[in-house]
Design a protein around this motif. Sequence first.
Motif, PDB file in Angstrom:
ATOM      1  N   ASN A 144      -0.374  -6.832   8.023  1.00 26.73           N
ATOM      2  CA  ASN A 144      -0.326  -7.260   6.621  1.00 26.73           C
ATOM      3  C   ASN A 144       1.057  -7.769   6.231  1.00 26.73           C
ATOM      4  O   ASN A 144       1.183  -8.672   5.408  1.00 26.73           O
ATOM      5  CB  ASN A 144      -0.730  -6.105   5.700  1.00 26.73           C
ATOM      6  CG  ASN A 144      -2.225  -5.890   5.681  1.00 26.73           C
ATOM      7  OD1 ASN A 144      -2.892  -6.020   6.704  1.00 26.73           O
ATOM      8  ND2 ASN A 144      -2.766  -5.560   4.527  1.00 26.73           N
ATOM      9  N   THR A 204      -4.973  -2.953   6.639  1.00 26.42           N
ATOM     10  CA  THR A 204      -4.988  -2.484   5.249  1.00 26.42           C
ATOM     11  C   THR A 204      -5.412  -1.021   5.248  1.00 26.42           C
ATOM     12  O   THR A 204      -6.571  -0.717   5.531  1.00 26.42           O
ATOM     13  CB  THR A 204      -5.939  -3.323   4.387  1.00 26.42           C
ATOM     14  OG1 THR A 204      -5.576  -4.696   4.484  1.00 26.42           O
ATOM     15  CG2 THR A 204      -5.865  -2.897   2.929  1.00 26.42           C
ATOM     16  N   TYR A 205      -4.482  -0.121   4.949  1.00 27.95           N
ATOM     17  CA  TYR A 205      -4.740   1.313   5.090  1.00 27.95           C
ATOM     18  C   TYR A 205      -4.732   2.080   3.771  1.00 27.95           C
ATOM     19  O   TYR A 205      -4.997   3.289   3.763  1.00 27.95           O
ATOM     20  CB  TYR A 205      -3.686   1.936   6.007  1.00 27.95           C
ATOM     21  CG  TYR A 205      -3.686   1.364   7.417  1.00 27.95           C
ATOM     22  CD1 TYR A 205      -4.798   1.481   8.245  1.00 27.95           C
ATOM     23  CD2 TYR A 205      -2.570   0.718   7.920  1.00 27.95           C
ATOM     24  CE1 TYR A 205      -4.796   0.978   9.527  1.00 27.95           C
ATOM     25  CE2 TYR A 205      -2.546   0.203   9.205  1.00 27.95           C
ATOM     26  CZ  TYR A 205      -3.665   0.335  10.006  1.00 27.95           C
ATOM     27  OH  TYR A 205      -3.667  -0.177  11.281  1.00 27.95           O
ATOM     28  N   ASP A 206      -4.428   1.405   2.667  1.00 30.87           N
ATOM     29  CA  ASP A 206      -4.264   2.109   1.391  1.00 30.87           C
ATOM     30  C   ASP A 206      -5.491   2.949   1.047  1.00 30.87           C
ATOM     31  O   ASP A 206      -6.628   2.469   1.095  1.00 30.87           O
ATOM     32  CB  ASP A 206      -4.043   1.103   0.262  1.00 30.87           C
ATOM     33  CG  ASP A 206      -2.975   0.081   0.593  1.00 30.87           C
ATOM     34  OD1 ASP A 206      -1.818   0.288   0.199  1.00 30.87           O
ATOM     35  OD2 ASP A 206      -3.322  -0.910   1.268  1.00 30.87           O
ATOM     36  N   SER A 207      -5.270   4.198   0.680  1.00 35.45           N
ATOM     37  CA  SER A 207      -6.385   5.054   0.268  1.00 35.45           C
ATOM     38  C   SER A 207      -6.789   4.808  -1.182  1.00 35.45           C
ATOM     39  O   SER A 207      -7.928   5.092  -1.567  1.00 35.45           O
ATOM     40  CB  SER A 207      -6.022   6.531   0.454  1.00 35.45           C
ATOM     41  OG  SER A 207      -4.862   6.861  -0.309  1.00 35.45           O
ATOM     42  N   ASP A 208      -5.864   4.280  -1.980  1.00 34.50           N
ATOM     43  CA  ASP A 208      -6.182   3.887  -3.354  1.00 34.50           C
ATOM     44  C   ASP A 208      -6.933   2.560  -3.301  1.00 34.50           C
ATOM     45  O   ASP A 208      -6.399   1.549  -2.828  1.00 34.50           O
ATOM     46  CB  ASP A 208      -4.902   3.751  -4.164  1.00 34.50           C
ATOM     47  CG  ASP A 208      -5.175   3.301  -5.591  1.00 34.50           C
ATOM     48  OD1 ASP A 208      -5.219   2.068  -5.814  1.00 34.50           O
ATOM     49  OD2 ASP A 208      -5.360   4.166  -6.459  1.00 34.50           O
ATOM     50  N   LYS A 232      -5.362  -0.765  -4.738  1.00 33.42           N
ATOM     51  CA  LYS A 232      -4.294  -1.295  -3.882  1.00 33.42           C
ATOM     52  C   LYS A 232      -4.877  -1.872  -2.600  1.00 33.42           C
ATOM     53  O   LYS A 232      -4.419  -2.914  -2.116  1.00 33.42           O
ATOM     54  CB  LYS A 232      -3.288  -0.190  -3.555  1.00 33.42           C
ATOM     55  CG  LYS A 232      -2.459   0.281  -4.742  1.00 33.42           C
ATOM     56  CD  LYS A 232      -1.491   1.362  -4.322  1.00 33.42           C
ATOM     57  CE  LYS A 232      -0.668   1.852  -5.507  1.00 33.42           C
ATOM     58  NZ  LYS A 232       0.263   2.948  -5.107  1.00 33.42           N
ATOM     59  N   HIS A 233      -5.868  -1.179  -2.059  1.00 31.67           N
ATOM     60  CA  HIS A 233      -6.508  -1.640  -0.822  1.00 31.67           C
ATOM     61  C   HIS A 233      -7.121  -3.025  -1.031  1.00 31.67           C
ATOM     62  O   HIS A 233      -6.925  -3.945  -0.225  1.00 31.67           O
ATOM     63  CB  HIS A 233      -7.582  -0.628  -0.408  1.00 31.67           C
ATOM     64  CG  HIS A 233      -8.082  -0.816   0.986  1.00 31.67           C
ATOM     65  ND1 HIS A 233      -7.797   0.067   2.007  1.00 31.67           N
ATOM     66  CD2 HIS A 233      -8.851  -1.786   1.544  1.00 31.67           C
ATOM     67  CE1 HIS A 233      -8.370  -0.351   3.124  1.00 31.67           C
ATOM     68  NE2 HIS A 233      -9.022  -1.483   2.872  1.00 31.67           N
ATOM     69  N   ASN A 262      -4.392  -5.686  -1.358  1.00 36.84           N
ATOM     70  CA  ASN A 262      -3.709  -5.976  -0.103  1.00 36.84           C
ATOM     71  C   ASN A 262      -4.622  -6.678   0.904  1.00 36.84           C
ATOM     72  O   ASN A 262      -4.165  -7.529   1.683  1.00 36.84           O
ATOM     73  CB  ASN A 262      -3.138  -4.698   0.497  1.00 36.84           C
ATOM     74  CG  ASN A 262      -1.941  -4.190  -0.290  1.00 36.84           C
ATOM     75  OD1 ASN A 262      -1.236  -4.965  -0.928  1.00 36.84           O
ATOM     76  ND2 ASN A 262      -1.708  -2.888  -0.253  1.00 36.84           N
ATOM     77  N   TYR A 263      -5.911  -6.330   0.894  1.00 38.60           N
ATOM     78  CA  TYR A 263      -6.861  -7.023   1.759  1.00 38.60           C
ATOM     79  C   TYR A 263      -6.962  -8.499   1.352  1.00 38.60           C
ATOM     80  O   TYR A 263      -6.901  -9.403   2.189  1.00 38.60           O
ATOM     81  CB  TYR A 263      -8.223  -6.344   1.688  1.00 38.60           C
ATOM     82  CG  TYR A 263      -9.287  -6.967   2.584  1.00 38.60           C
ATOM     83  CD1 TYR A 263      -9.107  -7.032   3.953  1.00 38.60           C
ATOM     84  CD2 TYR A 263     -10.467  -7.463   2.039  1.00 38.60           C
ATOM     85  CE1 TYR A 263     -10.081  -7.588   4.774  1.00 38.60           C
ATOM     86  CE2 TYR A 263     -11.456  -8.018   2.854  1.00 38.60           C
ATOM     87  CZ  TYR A 263     -11.255  -8.079   4.224  1.00 38.60           C
ATOM     88  OH  TYR A 263     -12.221  -8.631   5.038  1.00 38.60           O
ATOM     89  N   LYS A 267     -12.769   1.395   4.435  1.00 40.68           N
ATOM     90  CA  LYS A 267     -12.495   2.737   4.956  1.00 40.68           C
ATOM     91  C   LYS A 267     -13.797   3.511   5.052  1.00 40.68           C
ATOM     92  O   LYS A 267     -14.718   3.319   4.259  1.00 40.68           O
ATOM     93  CB  LYS A 267     -11.537   3.489   4.029  1.00 40.68           C
ATOM     94  CG  LYS A 267     -10.167   2.849   3.875  1.00 40.68           C
ATOM     95  CD  LYS A 267      -9.377   2.822   5.168  1.00 40.68           C
ATOM     96  CE  LYS A 267      -8.900   4.195   5.595  1.00 40.68           C
ATOM     97  NZ  LYS A 267      -8.065   4.159   6.815  1.00 40.68           N
TER      98      LYS A 267
END
Length: 274
Positions: free
Chosen positions: A38, A66-70, A73-74, A77-78, A99
Amino acid sequence: MKFKFFCPRWGNEHVSWDSFCQRVQDEGYDGVEYGIPNEVDVKELDEAWTNFDKFGLDAIPQHYGTYDSDFSKHYENYGGWLDMVKPYKALKIDSQTGKDYFSFEQNKKLVERAAEHTNATGVEVYHETHRNKFTFAAHITFDYLQRIPELRITLDASHWVNVAESFLEDQQAALELAIARTEHIHARVGYPEGPQVPDPAAPEWNEALQHHLGWWDKIVERKQSENAELVTITPEFGPYPYMVHLPYSQKPISDQWANNVYMMKLLKERYSKL
């Protein structure tokens, strides 16, 4: 029907783009599948595509990071990653999406964001079956495929074999639907206790290999029945930690590059008369 084989950049990030693409071309690959972080310098992307053009190689950008748990935000960012690769010529995009703990509706929004990219660029995005993503298991992906008729996937069955601790003999309906919706193949061989056998040429791993060959054959047969012009395949045996290292010496148990070339040549020969 034409076949194109793609070499993963994964495991060769330390090699210059010029040297890597020369070797890819020399081995007989048709292109590169490039796992793009990213956060990457645009100069790196420019260099990569300059070399793809120089060596006459097709490109499949791969999303994975893309790893954001929120979720908000995920999602942002994706979408940012998709926008980042938009200027670069691609045959298709492979996406490790979402996820495993996001809700159906959340992951569906990410699939819809990918569809927006396709509508804007004409480049199809296929969602890879992968642990930790929304497609992490056969039965879960089966539900998504049933509920999202337009969903198309990259099939990497090695992950499902590992997750289910079986060769999925009891999940035929899920496999059949997945095969019907597959538009790109990751040709790595998994086994019930891991996503990557140490060496696909070794006789002790022949049972695992034959299961995967059977699934890939069915995809190819389907493509042939549809009069498809192209089948794309990436042999995707990876480096450490997918490639187990010997204790203490830290030497790899086999050769990643050789494993992928072996798989490419095996499948080229297998499908050469189609």
